[in-house]
Design an enzyme around this catalytic site. Structure first.
Site, PDB file in Angstrom:
ATOM      1  N   TYR A 116       0.863  -1.184   0.000  1.00 41.86           N
ATOM      2  CA  TYR A 116       0.000   0.000   0.000  1.00 41.86           C
ATOM      3  C   TYR A 116       0.898   1.231   0.000  1.00 41.86           C
ATOM      4  O   TYR A 116       1.887   1.295   0.730  1.00 41.86           O
ATOM      5  CB  TYR A 116      -0.882   0.016   1.262  1.00 41.86           C
TER       6      TYR A 116
ATOM      7  N   GLU B  21      -3.679   7.476  -4.092  1.00 37.28           N
ATOM      8  CA  GLU B  21      -3.588   6.201  -3.380  1.00 37.28           C
ATOM      9  C   GLU B  21      -3.301   5.073  -4.368  1.00 37.28           C
ATOM     10  O   GLU B  21      -4.025   4.899  -5.349  1.00 37.28           O
ATOM     11  CB  GLU B  21      -4.906   5.920  -2.646  1.00 37.28           C
TER      12      GLU B  21
END
Ligand code: ADP
Ligand code: MG
Length: 399
Positions: A119, A207
């Protein structure tokens, strides 16, 4: 302002970021054509909606055993059948809310051989005014869950806007992700590219989940979610051109044309207020009296008649609205101008629900006179609490 995954990847690749090859498709034919161009052997058919969690999402009308909004397939024929099933259907994910979002476009992408998923995100830290980098080895998962269950697996660091990205930032990222050698070099390069893109395009959030290491040791952005700072959009016509209005509430689009701060909500009491703080307080007090606000609306300090008329029309256009509360504390905003706007709007679109008006402050007397002489069926209120109580009673049929 949000954009689709395929647009985000196109923006990032302008800055040198490596992404898998892919083509957007608005029809089954385009999906097939895209797959033929990619050649395979593995294709991914990805629903393009402005919400995450698509992979684990569920399509309405397909039953619980059907596959989600991101599907890995191995032939052009399978791309066709999956595209047929997905296009035009409503996808519900944990980010769309129970209503879901209709899938109007797909992204057909080459399949990647995933060795590891990470991530990585960049966002503005409002406390320090720096760009914050958030990284975790727990990729492909909901980051909120990771933050809740295993916060130690999330590494956060800031980048000083005065100096930008330095090699030590790259080393911090590599350490957080457990990368060394050439992969560490790739991570440092990627961080520089992402930061440059973030700043150059005035992003609010970027993101990448997941960021992957491929079977042949390449770092790749497999999913990208980007939102832009709407206050900076005037500097980026090329970003505005990416806007997909079918993803937005039509009432909010109309409001943005008049520079109104309007957010649609699920309740039944429409609110027109000046000042964001007063608008929040008005929503709270409506709830206190047992009803739900249909919207947040701040008409702002410099509201003219045209703006107020537009605002009132937007509230009236919401079929859920069973009553309207106008709550104005005149300061820079003048009550007479607000009153004229309300009267104008009602004359144009008609008033089919109870209307409670509370005017206080600059030119309040004049405003009340305009409303009283308009012949409209308006319930006058003395203060905020009185106004909320009256509109809730009126909607409940007790007034
Ligand atoms: P979302 O986050 O909305 O669920 P993603 O783009 O992250 O959508 O896709 C969900 C999952 O599907 C990813 O975590 C990844 O495992 C897999 N996936 C997505 N794109 C590809 C691809 N090009 N090749 C292989 N697997 C993919
Ligand atoms: Mg994702």
């Amino acid at each position: 302002m949000n954009i689709h995954e395929h647009q985000a990847k196109a923006v990032l690749s302008e800055f040198g970021v490596a992404v898998p090859r892919g083509y957007p498709a608005f029809s089954v034919d385009e999906a097939v054509k895209a797959a033929e161009q990619l050649g395979g052997p593995v294709f991914v058919v990805k629903s393009q909606i402005h919400a995450g969690g698509r992979g684990k999402g569920r399509f309405e009308g397909l039953g619980p055993d059907a596959k989600g909004g991101v599907r890995v397939v191995k032939s052009v024929d399978d791309v066709r059948t999956n595209a047929q099933e997905m296009l035009g259907r409503v996808l519900v994910t944990h980010q769309t809310g129970p209503k879901g979002k209709q899938v109007n476009r797909l992204y057909i992408e080459e399949g990647a051989a995933i060795a590891k998923e990470f991530y990585l995100s960049l966002l503005v830290d409002r406390e320090t005014s720096w760009v914050s980098v958030v990284a975790s080895t727990e990729g492909g998962m909901d980051i909120e869950t990771v933050a809740h269950d295993t916060p130690e697996k999330i590494v956060t660091f800031g980048i000083d806007p005065a100096t930008g990205v330095w090699p030590f930032h790259g080393r911090t990222l590599s350490k957080a992700l457990g990368l060394s050698g050439d992969l560490a070099k790739q991570a440092a390069r990627l961080l520089g590219q992402l930061y440059t893109a973030f700043v150059a395009k005035d992003m609010a959030m970027l993101e990448v989940n997941p960021l992957i290491v491929t079977a042949d040791d390449q770092l790749r952005v497999l999913d990208a979610k980007v939102s832009f700072d709407s206050n900076a959009l005037y500097r980026h016509p090329e970003v505005v051109a990416l806007r997909d209005e079918s993803e937005e509430d039509p009432k909010e689009i109309e409001a943005s044309k008049f520079d109104l701060s309007y957010i649609a909500l699920d309740g039944e009491i429409g609110c027109m207020v000046n000042g964001a703080g007063l608008a929040m307080a008005t929503m709270d007090i409506i709830k206190l009296y047992g009803a739900e606000p249909a919207n947040f609306l701040d008409v702002g300090g410099g509201a003219d008649e045209a703006k107020v008329t537009a605002a009132f029309k937007i509230i009236m256009a919401d079929p859920n609205v069973k009553g309207i509360l106008v709550n104005i504390f005149g300061g820079i905003a003048r009550c007479d101008i607000l009153a004229n706007g309300v009267v104008n709007a009602v004359k144009q679109v008609g008033l089919t629900v109870p209307l409670v008006v509370r005017l206080e402050g600059t030119n309040a007397e004049l405003g009340k006179k305009i409303i009283n002489e308009s012949g409209l069926n308006v319930i006058a209120a003395n203060d905020l609490s009185d106004g909320a109580e009256k509109i809730v009673k009126a909607v409940r049929g007790l007034a």
